[in-house]
Design an enzyme around this catalytic site. Structure first.
Site, PDB file in Angstrom:
ATOM      1  CD  GLU A  19      -2.390   1.220   2.837  1.00 45.30           C
ATOM      2  OE1 GLU A  19      -3.332   0.455   3.049  1.00 45.30           O
ATOM      3  OE2 GLU A  19      -1.968   2.031   3.693  1.00 45.30           O
ATOM      4  CG  HIS A  94      -7.552   2.447   0.155  1.00 43.26           C
ATOM      5  ND1 HIS A  94      -6.837   2.341   1.318  1.00 43.26           N
ATOM      6  CD2 HIS A  94      -7.223   1.365  -0.598  1.00 43.26           C
ATOM      7  CE1 HIS A  94      -6.108   1.232   1.282  1.00 43.26           C
ATOM      8  NE2 HIS A  94      -6.310   0.626   0.118  1.00 43.26           N
TER       9      HIS A  94
HETATM   10  P1  FAD Z   1     -16.805   0.075   9.159  1.00 45.46           P
HETATM   11  O1  FAD Z   1     -16.772  -1.276   8.574  1.00 45.46           O
HETATM   12  O2  FAD Z   1     -17.931   0.964   8.782  1.00 45.46           O
HETATM   13  O3  FAD Z   1     -16.780  -0.093  10.747  1.00 45.46           O
HETATM   14  C1  FAD Z   1     -16.569   1.034  11.593  1.00 45.46           C
HETATM   15  C2  FAD Z   1     -17.075   0.721  12.986  1.00 45.46           C
HETATM   16  O4  FAD Z   1     -18.500   0.678  12.997  1.00 45.46           O
HETATM   17  C3  FAD Z   1     -16.639  -0.625  13.535  1.00 45.46           C
HETATM   18  O5  FAD Z   1     -16.446  -0.484  14.915  1.00 45.46           O
HETATM   19  C4  FAD Z   1     -17.829  -1.542  13.258  1.00 45.46           C
HETATM   20  O6  FAD Z   1     -17.875  -2.620  14.168  1.00 45.46           O
HETATM   21  C5  FAD Z   1     -18.981  -0.577  13.425  1.00 45.46           C
HETATM   22  N1  FAD Z   1     -20.143  -0.865  12.581  1.00 45.46           N
HETATM   23  C6  FAD Z   1     -20.142  -1.230  11.288  1.00 45.46           C
HETATM   24  N2  FAD Z   1     -21.419  -1.318  10.830  1.00 45.46           N
HETATM   25  C7  FAD Z   1     -22.220  -0.971  11.856  1.00 45.46           C
HETATM   26  C8  FAD Z   1     -23.637  -0.848  12.015  1.00 45.46           C
HETATM   27  N3  FAD Z   1     -24.473  -1.114  11.022  1.00 45.46           N
HETATM   28  N4  FAD Z   1     -24.112  -0.459  13.228  1.00 45.46           N
HETATM   29  C9  FAD Z   1     -23.264  -0.187  14.260  1.00 45.46           C
HETATM   30  N5  FAD Z   1     -21.919  -0.298  14.173  1.00 45.46           N
HETATM   31  C10 FAD Z   1     -21.417  -0.685  12.977  1.00 45.46           C
HETATM   32  N6  FAD Z   1      -8.573   5.185   6.417  1.00 45.46           N
HETATM   33  C11 FAD Z   1      -8.472   6.239   5.577  1.00 45.46           C
HETATM   34  O7  FAD Z   1      -8.856   7.359   5.938  1.00 45.46           O
HETATM   35  N7  FAD Z   1      -7.954   6.084   4.319  1.00 45.46           N
HETATM   36  C12 FAD Z   1      -7.519   4.889   3.854  1.00 45.46           C
HETATM   37  O8  FAD Z   1      -7.068   4.795   2.702  1.00 45.46           O
HETATM   38  C13 FAD Z   1      -7.603   3.765   4.722  1.00 45.46           C
HETATM   39  N8  FAD Z   1      -7.200   2.524   4.320  1.00 45.46           N
HETATM   40  C14 FAD Z   1      -7.325   1.450   5.169  1.00 45.46           C
HETATM   41  C15 FAD Z   1      -6.958   0.173   4.736  1.00 45.46           C
HETATM   42  C16 FAD Z   1      -7.061  -0.927   5.580  1.00 45.46           C
HETATM   43  C17 FAD Z   1      -6.662  -2.282   5.098  1.00 45.46           C
HETATM   44  C18 FAD Z   1      -7.555  -0.748   6.900  1.00 45.46           C
HETATM   45  C19 FAD Z   1      -7.649  -1.922   7.837  1.00 45.46           C
HETATM   46  C20 FAD Z   1      -7.954   0.512   7.331  1.00 45.46           C
HETATM   47  C21 FAD Z   1      -7.845   1.617   6.486  1.00 45.46           C
HETATM   48  N9  FAD Z   1      -8.253   2.896   6.879  1.00 45.46           N
HETATM   49  C22 FAD Z   1      -8.150   3.958   6.022  1.00 45.46           C
HETATM   50  C23 FAD Z   1      -8.777   3.121   8.235  1.00 45.46           C
HETATM   51  C24 FAD Z   1     -10.299   2.965   8.331  1.00 45.46           C
HETATM   52  O9  FAD Z   1     -10.931   3.952   7.569  1.00 45.46           O
HETATM   53  C25 FAD Z   1     -10.670   3.097   9.810  1.00 45.46           C
HETATM   54  O10 FAD Z   1     -10.185   2.020  10.539  1.00 45.46           O
HETATM   55  C26 FAD Z   1     -12.131   3.374  10.125  1.00 45.46           C
HETATM   56  O11 FAD Z   1     -12.207   3.813  11.471  1.00 45.46           O
HETATM   57  C27 FAD Z   1     -13.060   2.186   9.981  1.00 45.46           C
HETATM   58  O12 FAD Z   1     -13.219   1.849   8.680  1.00 45.46           O
HETATM   59  P2  FAD Z   1     -14.052   0.528   8.247  1.00 45.46           P
HETATM   60  O13 FAD Z   1     -14.139   0.560   6.791  1.00 45.46           O
HETATM   61  O14 FAD Z   1     -13.504  -0.656   8.922  1.00 45.46           O
HETATM   62  O15 FAD Z   1     -15.482   0.904   8.902  1.00 45.46           O
END
Ligand code: FAD
Length: 317
Positions: A19, A94
């Site tokens: 990445e 992303h």
């Molecule tokens: P989600 O899957 O939406 O989850 C977020 C939180 O909400 C979790 O605690 C989950 O349990 C909870 N949740 C999900 N759905 C629900 C629901 N329906 N009701 C209640 N709670 C719910 N960040 C950036 O800004 N830019 C990037 O390019 C970037 N790349 C990343 C790449 C990887 C591989 C990883 C692991 C993370 C990356 N991140 C990036 C960080 C990421 O955006 C953060 O970790 C963010 O806080 C959560 O993203 P998510 O997509 O996992 O969120």
């Protein structure tokens, strides 16, 4: 080609990928190329390009400060296109909920489709620096699962305001994030896994994990995911520690634990050159064990620097 097809074609061999983050606004893309060049000998089938959230800056106007929203590292899609063209490699932009309306996301996806990009990572994004909790953007999505739904809709020709019947539909392969040590806001690992399952049930085809420094956390996570019925590939994302400050910074930002043995090794270093070497050696051992455990891809968080990733890949691939 789709990430899942690359994995299928590898027939059980572990692939190498990494990445990168776009340069700060105003900087040349050359530095990025200089860091990608040395890694291309390990034949990554795909390279991820992060998207950064907008942030507030304060502009001094004769002693009065203007608060403005800006994106410090724009250019994700442009970089994806340029790298794809230059190296003939698949790139994975992303796509974030935070900072984008659904319409902007739709236009971004349309651009991706025109550029021949086959994969996107669907992510929520973190809270802005000033916010304690993530606040959805006006007209944007709240969770990554909503984004997965939008992308899969587009794959069927379902745009936000119309259904377009066409034989030129996008067919994005969607990746999502998974957290072996649970997402920081999730009340438990199990509830976080249920949320991950929702993303997969909505059409996510692979998972990339948050970094971890103890492989047991990854293997346990994969087992728990399988027990819950998540069948898609779960790609470990790993990062070598590079500076002493990472001991505080990585747990604070990513909510990951660092094993005692690694902490002691880093604390025993006289300077960051030695820390970098410790990080490389730890990551080589992690990589070898994960590879022996049959992971589909080893995905490295390069943070735009390649010397340590190259040193690791040379020992592993
Ligand atoms: P989600 O899957 O939406 O989850 C977020 C939180 O909400 C979790 O605690 C989950 O349990 C909870 N949740 C999900 N759905 C629900 C629901 N329906 N009701 C209640 N709670 C719910 N960040 C950036 O800004 N830019 C990037 O390019 C970037 N790349 C990343 C790449 C990887 C591989 C990883 C692991 C993370 C990356 N991140 C990036 C960080 C990421 O955006 C953060 O970790 C963010 O806080 C959560 O993203 P998510 O997509 O996992 O969120």
């Amino acid at each position: 080609m789709k990430v899942t097809e690359h994995i299928k074609n590898a027939k059980g061999e572990t692939l190498f990928s990494f990445e990168i983050i776009p340069p700060v606004k105003g900087k040349s893309i050359q530095e990025l190329y200089d860091n990608i060049d040395p890694l291309m000998e390990f034949e990554p089938p795909f390279i991820d390009v992060t998207t950064s959230r907008e942030e507030y800056v304060y502009i001094d106007r004769d002693g009065l400060f203007d608060k403005r929203l800006t994106r410090m590292r724009p250019g994700t899609l442009g970089i994806c296109a340029s790298i794809k063209h230059k190296y003939d490699v698949d790139t994975v932009p992303h796509v974030l909920c935070g900072g984008f309306t659904k319409e902007e996301t739709e236009y971004l996806l349309v651009d991706c489709h025109y550029l021949g990009i086959d994969n996107v990572m669907a992510l929520r994004g973190d809270a802005m620096k000033e916010e304690q909790y993530f606040e959805p953007t006006n007209g944007g999505h709240k969770y990554a699962s909503d984004l997965v739904k939008q992308i899969q809709g587009l794959n069927r020709g379902e745009y936000l305001h119309e259904v377009i019947e066409t034989d030129n539909c996008a067919d994005f392969c969607v990746g999502v994030a998974g957290y072996p040590e649970k997402h920081m806001e999730a009340p438990s690992l199990n509830s976080d896994l249920k949320r991950l399952k929702e993303k997969v049930d909505l059409g996510a085809e692979y998972v990339v994990t948050q970094m971890f420094f103890d492989n047991k956390k990854y293997f346990d996570f994969v087992q728990a995911a399988r027990d819950m019925g998540i069948k898609v590939p779960i790609i470990p994302g790993i990062k070598p520690i590079a500076v002493k400050r990472h001991l505080q910074l990585l747990p604070q930002v990513f909510r990951v634990d660092i094993p005692e043995e690694l902490i002691e090794a880093v604390e025993g270093c006289k300077n960051n050159k030695e820390v970098r070497q410790v990080g490389i050696e730890w990551c080589i051992e992690q990589s070898k064990e994960l590879k022996a455990g049959g992971v589909p891809v080893l995905h490295y968080y390069s943070m735009g620097k390649s010397d340590n990733i190259k040193a690791i890949a040379k020992e592993v691939f």
